[in-house]
Design an enzyme around this catalytic site. Structure first.
Site, PDB file in Angstrom:
ATOM      1  N   GLY A 227       0.757  -1.148  -0.271  1.00  0.00           N
ATOM      2  CA  GLY A 227      -0.542  -0.245   0.025  1.00  0.00           C
ATOM      3  C   GLY A 227       0.278   1.464   0.344  1.00  0.00           C
ATOM      4  O   GLY A 227       2.093   1.227   0.026  1.00  0.00           O
ATOM      5  N   LEU A 253      -4.242  -5.509  -4.722  1.00  0.00           N
ATOM      6  CA  LEU A 253      -3.358  -4.526  -4.568  1.00  0.00           C
ATOM      7  C   LEU A 253      -2.593  -5.105  -4.335  1.00  0.00           C
ATOM      8  O   LEU A 253      -1.591  -5.751  -2.654  1.00  0.00           O
ATOM      9  CB  LEU A 253      -4.241  -3.688  -3.829  1.00  0.00           C
ATOM     10  CG  LEU A 253      -3.000  -2.247  -3.720  1.00  0.00           C
ATOM     11  CD1 LEU A 253      -2.681  -1.591  -4.569  1.00  0.00           C
ATOM     12  CD2 LEU A 253      -3.927  -1.152  -2.053  1.00  0.00           C
ATOM     13  N   ASP A 254      -1.398  -4.798  -5.004  1.00  0.00           N
ATOM     14  CA  ASP A 254       0.512  -5.178  -4.708  1.00  0.00           C
ATOM     15  C   ASP A 254       0.373  -6.751  -4.743  1.00  0.00           C
ATOM     16  O   ASP A 254       1.595  -6.949  -3.935  1.00  0.00           O
ATOM     17  CB  ASP A 254       0.611  -4.428  -3.412  1.00  0.00           C
ATOM     18  CG  ASP A 254       0.839  -3.277  -4.106  1.00  0.00           C
ATOM     19  OD1 ASP A 254       1.010  -2.092  -5.004  1.00  0.00           O
ATOM     20  OD2 ASP A 254       0.675  -2.030  -2.995  1.00  0.00           O
ATOM     21  N   GLU A 255      -0.485  -7.628  -5.034  1.00  0.00           N
ATOM     22  CA  GLU A 255      -0.581  -9.189  -4.567  1.00  0.00           C
ATOM     23  C   GLU A 255      -0.778  -9.997  -5.587  1.00  0.00           C
ATOM     24  O   GLU A 255      -0.144 -10.709  -5.695  1.00  0.00           O
ATOM     25  CB  GLU A 255      -1.214  -9.611  -3.545  1.00  0.00           C
ATOM     26  CG  GLU A 255      -1.672  -8.717  -2.309  1.00  0.00           C
ATOM     27  CD  GLU A 255      -2.167  -9.692  -0.787  1.00  0.00           C
ATOM     28  OE1 GLU A 255      -3.064 -10.290  -1.796  1.00  0.00           O
ATOM     29  OE2 GLU A 255      -2.455  -8.924  -0.781  1.00  0.00           O
TER      30      GLU A 255
END
Length: 310
Positions: A227, A253-255
């Site tokens: 994040g 998100l961001d994965e």
């Protein structure tokens, strides 16, 4: 039949020369990427097929998750004189080999550059590194546009003849802004979207249009500090290593599947601004590596992971 000549947009003579030199060098070169259940004989069958077509293998990489019951991944780069004239026959004949081994596969002509769009916000360090590598010919791509939610980067890309699109994004206009962005990507037939510190979260509808074709640079060594504001949180935690992660974008998100990461040691003397300064250098190098590997067809994905044949 794949096209024999690729027209680049109007760009500076120096960049044009570098890209055309690459195109000439890669004219008779292609890449074959394969994933399938592992079993004996795959490498032999593929190599024999290419030999029978008159091709010369110049690079070959493979990986098995488990030789007895896992998945097998392979990347072969080869040259075949007058490749364009043999392309349809080559790809058509390989389908029989692929069926035998239950392969997911694709051939790519190496001389055909992927059409790339770069999204950026206010921080330009990653954009500048991409532009430098592209101008030198180390990133072989057709850079068709830069898109930003701020006007700042326009002056940076204008001298290179790259179209720049300023599309402001607010919570109220986000849906319309993404519709404009997607329309631009479609009209320019973009193959790859690079988020070079583009500080907006793409919607699921956007991401689904480009599966495994959006690369993001996250200013943290994921999965740590997912994040926003990772450097401030890393400073508060007192970390001794900071890093950056390039990954494919998914709806989570961001994965998404991680392509490349790097770190650098820091200590108690470093303030938040020091971490940001050090991190910028890591971010730009990590992102360029990931983009380069994608452009060269070196990445295969499975189960939210990547196989990267460097």
């Amino acid at each position: 039949m794949a096209e024999e000549h690729v027209e680049f947009r109007v760009i500076t003579p120096k960049v044009q020369q570098a890209l055309l030199a690459q195109q000439t060098r890669l004219r008779d070169r292609a890449r074959l990427l394969i994933s399938c259940p592992d079993r004996p004989g795959i490498v032999a069958a593929v190599s024999q097929f290419l030999y029978q077509q008159g091709a010369n293998i110049v690079q070959s990489d493979q990986h098995s998750t488990d030789p007895s019951s896992g998945l097998f991944f392979m990347r072969i780069e080869f040259e075949l004189p007058n490749l364009g004239a043999h392309w349809d026959e080559l790809t058509g004949r390989f389908a029989e080999v692929a069926r035998t081994f239950q392969m997911t596969w694709r051939f790519n002509r190496a001389h055909v550059p992927k059409r790339m769009a770069v999204f950026v916000s206010k921080e330009e360090h990653c954009l500048l590194e991409l532009l430098w590598q592209w101008q030198s010919g180390d990133l072989y791509a057709d850079l068709v546009m830069v898109v930003s939610n701020h006007p700042d980067a326009g002056a940076t890309v204008a001298p290179l003849g790259i179209p720049f699109y300023h599309i402001p994004v607010t919570p109220e206009t986000k849906k319309d802004a993404e519709a404009k962005q997607l329309a631009l990507l479609a009209s320019h037939k973009v193959d790859l979207v690079v988020l070079a510190r583009y500080m907006q979260i793409l919607s699921g509808d956007f991401v689904r249009q480009y599966p495994n074709r959006i690369i993001n640079i996250h200013h943290s060594f994921l999965p740590a500090f997912i994040g926003r504001n990772p450097y401030a949180r890393a400073y508060q935690r007192g970390v001794k290593l900071i890093g950056a992660t390039a990954h494919y974008v998914t709806e989570d998100l961001d994965e998404g599947p991680i392509i490349e990461q790097d770190v650098q040691r820091v200590d108690h003397r470093d303030e938040v601004e020091d971490l940001k300064r050090i991190g910028r250098q890591i971010e730009r190098t990590v992102l360029v590596r990931a983009v380069k590997w994608h452009l060269e067809d070196r990445i295969l994905t499975y189960n939210n992971r990547t196989i990267v044949f460097r």
